[in-house]
Design an enzyme around this catalytic site. Structure first.
Site, PDB file in Angstrom:
ATOM      1  N   ASN A 137       0.885  -1.174   0.000  1.00 19.55           N
ATOM      2  CA  ASN A 137       0.000   0.000   0.000  1.00 19.55           C
ATOM      3  C   ASN A 137       0.917   1.216   0.000  1.00 19.55           C
ATOM      4  O   ASN A 137       1.498   1.551   1.022  1.00 19.55           O
ATOM      5  CB  ASN A 137      -0.893  -0.025   1.244  1.00 19.55           C
ATOM      6  CG  ASN A 137      -1.710   1.250   1.372  1.00 19.55           C
ATOM      7  OD1 ASN A 137      -1.757   2.077   0.455  1.00 19.55           O
ATOM      8  ND2 ASN A 137      -2.361   1.420   2.515  1.00 19.55           N
ATOM      9  N   TRP A 138       1.025   1.834  -1.161  1.00 18.98           N
ATOM     10  CA  TRP A 138       1.969   2.961  -1.276  1.00 18.98           C
ATOM     11  C   TRP A 138       1.455   4.214  -0.587  1.00 18.98           C
ATOM     12  O   TRP A 138       2.198   5.166  -0.412  1.00 18.98           O
ATOM     13  CB  TRP A 138       2.236   3.268  -2.762  1.00 18.98           C
ATOM     14  CG  TRP A 138       3.060   2.252  -3.479  1.00 18.98           C
ATOM     15  CD1 TRP A 138       3.564   1.092  -2.983  1.00 18.98           C
ATOM     16  CD2 TRP A 138       3.490   2.329  -4.851  1.00 18.98           C
ATOM     17  NE1 TRP A 138       4.272   0.423  -3.954  1.00 18.98           N
ATOM     18  CE2 TRP A 138       4.237   1.162  -5.115  1.00 18.98           C
ATOM     19  CE3 TRP A 138       3.295   3.247  -5.880  1.00 18.98           C
ATOM     20  CZ2 TRP A 138       4.814   0.910  -6.362  1.00 18.98           C
ATOM     21  CZ3 TRP A 138       3.857   2.999  -7.120  1.00 18.98           C
ATOM     22  CH2 TRP A 138       4.614   1.843  -7.355  1.00 18.98           C
ATOM     23  N   LYS A 139       0.165   4.236  -0.252  1.00 15.37           N
ATOM     24  CA  LYS A 139      -0.448   5.447   0.335  1.00 15.37           C
ATOM     25  C   LYS A 139      -0.178   6.634  -0.587  1.00 15.37           C
ATOM     26  O   LYS A 139      -0.128   6.455  -1.800  1.00 15.37           O
ATOM     27  CB  LYS A 139       0.053   5.648   1.769  1.00 15.37           C
ATOM     28  CG  LYS A 139      -0.115   4.354   2.604  1.00 15.37           C
ATOM     29  CD  LYS A 139       0.100   4.514   4.076  1.00 15.37           C
ATOM     30  CE  LYS A 139      -0.126   3.173   4.764  1.00 15.37           C
ATOM     31  NZ  LYS A 139      -0.014   3.248   6.220  1.00 15.37           N
ATOM     32  N   HIS A 156      -9.489   1.323   4.670  1.00 14.79           N
ATOM     33  CA  HIS A 156      -8.227   1.469   5.409  1.00 14.79           C
ATOM     34  C   HIS A 156      -8.451   2.406   6.595  1.00 14.79           C
ATOM     35  O   HIS A 156      -9.211   3.364   6.506  1.00 14.79           O
ATOM     36  CB  HIS A 156      -7.142   2.029   4.478  1.00 14.79           C
ATOM     37  CG  HIS A 156      -5.788   1.957   5.109  1.00 14.79           C
ATOM     38  ND1 HIS A 156      -5.349   2.890   6.023  1.00 14.79           N
ATOM     39  CD2 HIS A 156      -4.791   1.048   4.982  1.00 14.79           C
ATOM     40  CE1 HIS A 156      -4.128   2.546   6.428  1.00 14.79           C
ATOM     41  NE2 HIS A 156      -3.766   1.433   5.811  1.00 14.79           N
ATOM     42  N   GLU A 183      -6.769   4.741   7.764  1.00  8.49           N
ATOM     43  CA  GLU A 183      -6.494   6.164   7.486  1.00  8.49           C
ATOM     44  C   GLU A 183      -7.687   6.808   6.788  1.00  8.49           C
ATOM     45  O   GLU A 183      -7.985   7.983   7.015  1.00  8.49           O
ATOM     46  CB  GLU A 183      -5.209   6.289   6.647  1.00  8.49           C
ATOM     47  CG  GLU A 183      -3.979   6.006   7.499  1.00  8.49           C
ATOM     48  CD  GLU A 183      -2.788   5.445   6.740  1.00  8.49           C
ATOM     49  OE1 GLU A 183      -2.764   5.498   5.501  1.00  8.49           O
ATOM     50  OE2 GLU A 183      -1.872   4.931   7.415  1.00  8.49           O
ATOM     51  N   GLU A 190      -5.409  -4.912  10.391  1.00  6.71           N
ATOM     52  CA  GLU A 190      -4.372  -3.908  10.623  1.00  6.71           C
ATOM     53  C   GLU A 190      -4.651  -3.171  11.930  1.00  6.71           C
ATOM     54  O   GLU A 190      -5.463  -2.232  11.960  1.00  6.71           O
ATOM     55  CB  GLU A 190      -4.359  -2.883   9.484  1.00  6.71           C
ATOM     56  CG  GLU A 190      -4.075  -3.476   8.123  1.00  6.71           C
ATOM     57  CD  GLU A 190      -3.445  -2.430   7.192  1.00  6.71           C
ATOM     58  OE1 GLU A 190      -2.333  -2.675   6.715  1.00  6.71           O
ATOM     59  OE2 GLU A 190      -4.061  -1.365   6.977  1.00  6.71           O
ATOM     60  N   GLY A 193       2.513   2.313  10.750  1.00  5.94           N
ATOM     61  CA  GLY A 193       3.447   3.427  10.608  1.00  5.94           C
ATOM     62  C   GLY A 193       4.155   3.800  11.901  1.00  5.94           C
ATOM     63  O   GLY A 193       4.777   4.851  11.992  1.00  5.94           O
ATOM     64  N   SER A 235       3.458  -2.127  10.229  1.00  6.05           N
ATOM     65  CA  SER A 235       4.908  -2.179  10.442  1.00  6.05           C
ATOM     66  C   SER A 235       5.528  -3.543  10.109  1.00  6.05           C
ATOM     67  O   SER A 235       6.482  -3.972  10.764  1.00  6.05           O
ATOM     68  CB  SER A 235       5.281  -1.756  11.865  1.00  6.05           C
ATOM     69  OG  SER A 235       4.864  -0.423  12.090  1.00  6.05           O
ATOM     70  N   GLY A 277       2.920  -1.076   4.214  1.00  4.49           N
ATOM     71  CA  GLY A 277       2.992   0.348   3.895  1.00  4.49           C
ATOM     72  C   GLY A 277       4.429   0.762   3.625  1.00  4.49           C
ATOM     73  O   GLY A 277       4.974   0.514   2.543  1.00  4.49           O
ATOM     74  N   GLY A 278       5.058   1.359   4.625  1.00  9.45           N
ATOM     75  CA  GLY A 278       6.394   1.935   4.475  1.00  9.45           C
ATOM     76  C   GLY A 278       7.396   1.051   3.742  1.00  9.45           C
ATOM     77  O   GLY A 278       8.083   1.515   2.816  1.00  9.45           O
TER      78      GLY A 278
HETATM   79  P1  13P Z   1       3.055   0.392   7.618  1.00 12.94           P
HETATM   80  O1  13P Z   1       3.585  -0.886   7.021  1.00 12.94           O
HETATM   81  O2  13P Z   1       3.786   1.614   7.132  1.00 12.94           O
HETATM   82  O3  13P Z   1       2.930   0.308   9.104  1.00 12.94           O
HETATM   83  O4  13P Z   1       1.569   0.567   7.060  1.00 12.94           O
HETATM   84  C1  13P Z   1       0.687  -0.496   7.152  1.00 12.94           C
HETATM   85  C2  13P Z   1      -0.518  -0.160   6.390  1.00 12.94           C
HETATM   86  O5  13P Z   1      -1.268   0.731   6.759  1.00 12.94           O
HETATM   87  C3  13P Z   1      -0.779  -0.898   5.148  1.00 12.94           C
HETATM   88  O6  13P Z   1      -2.045  -0.642   4.669  1.00 12.94           O
END
Ligand code: 13P
Length: 252
Positions: free
Chosen positions: A9-11, A94, A96, A166, A172, A212, A233-234
């Site tokens: 997930n590149w956000k 998600h 967020e 999640e 994050g 994470s 994510g990251g």
């Molecule tokens: P991180 O891997 O950056 O914690 O993000 C997880 C996430 O929200 C994937 O959708």
């Protein structure tokens, strides 16, 4: 064990040029993996990513979708638009989006239905806050998110959904759920899916862990019996780190 499904997930990261450079580095590193790989990119990167992924083993995903097919919804994108743009996966609900953009269980439900109707595979996200975990209400909260989010969705449709657990406190933050915590909670999620749709659907569906996950902890998380993959994510923003996660567990 099933082969794993690893989704990035590149956000809100990566311009078109950054997309080209990241995917060009990533593809050779994972070209013979038996695992399934998805990258969920910003809308503006869909075309460029689609061109690069065409003959690859990586599927294209988006990060959000509207619940209507078309209409006066400035700034929104419909499921049909995504599927015609050769997107096959879409993240729905998600945390967020729930936190900053008012996604609710009700809109998540509408988005899931729209995605399924257009033949997309939704990645439905659920997860509790730190406060909820500390108060011991995690299971009740996840059960509600599932029940409300999946309202009027049939078993046949539900088996096409990918679920992602999640925990918000792990997103994050660099704090990961321990492999045991993630396994126990995902086992609970599977049990809830079984109670809604039966054991057969519950065993078939993929349930991912997200929060994470990185190249250092992927092996222990992905080795857990109920964890079918990861939503990253990251670490998905680095070709090397994302490839290491994809390659952490490979069933031959
Ligand atoms: P991180 O891997 O950056 O914690 O993000 C997880 C996430 O929200 C994937 O959708």
């Amino acid at each position: 064990m099933k082969n794993k499904l690893i989704a990035g997930n590149w956000k809100m990261n990566n311009s078109v040029s950054e997309t080209k450079s990241l995917l060009t580095k990533l593809l050779p590193l994972i070209k013979d993996t038996p695992n399934s790989v998805v990258v969920c990119v910003p809308f503006t990167d869909i075309y460029a990513a689609g061109q690069l992924l065409k003959k690859s083993n990586v599927s294209l995903g988006a990060q959000n979708v509207h619940w209507k097919n078309s209409g006066a919804y400035t700034g929104e994108i419909s499921a049909n638009m995504l599927s015609e743009a050769e997107v096959t996966y879409v993240i729905v609900g998600h945390s967020e989006r729930r936190q900053y953009f008012n996604d609710t269980d009700e809109t998540v439900n509408g988005k899931l239905k729209a995605a399924l109707n257009a033949g997309l595979t939704p990645i439905m996200c659920i997860g509790e806050s730190l406060n909820q975990r500390e108060q011991g209400v995690t299971e009740a909260f996840l059960a509600t998110q599932l029940e409300q989010g999946l309202k009027e969705i049939t078993a046949e449709e539900a088996q096409k959904i990918v679920f992602a657990y999640e925990p918000i406190w792990a997103i994050g933050t660099g704090v990961t759920a321990s492999a045991k915590e993630a396994q126990d909670t995902i086992k609970f999620v599977r049990k809830q899916i079984a109670s809604l749709y039966g054991e057969d659907v519950a065993q078939k569906v993929y349930i991912l862990y997200g929060g994470s996950m990185n190249d250092a902890n992927a092996f222990s998380l992905l080795n857990m019996p109920d964890i079918d993959g990861g939503l990253i994510g990251g670490a998905s923003l680095s070709a090397e780190k994302f490839a290491a996660i994809i390659r952490a567990v490979e069933e031959k």
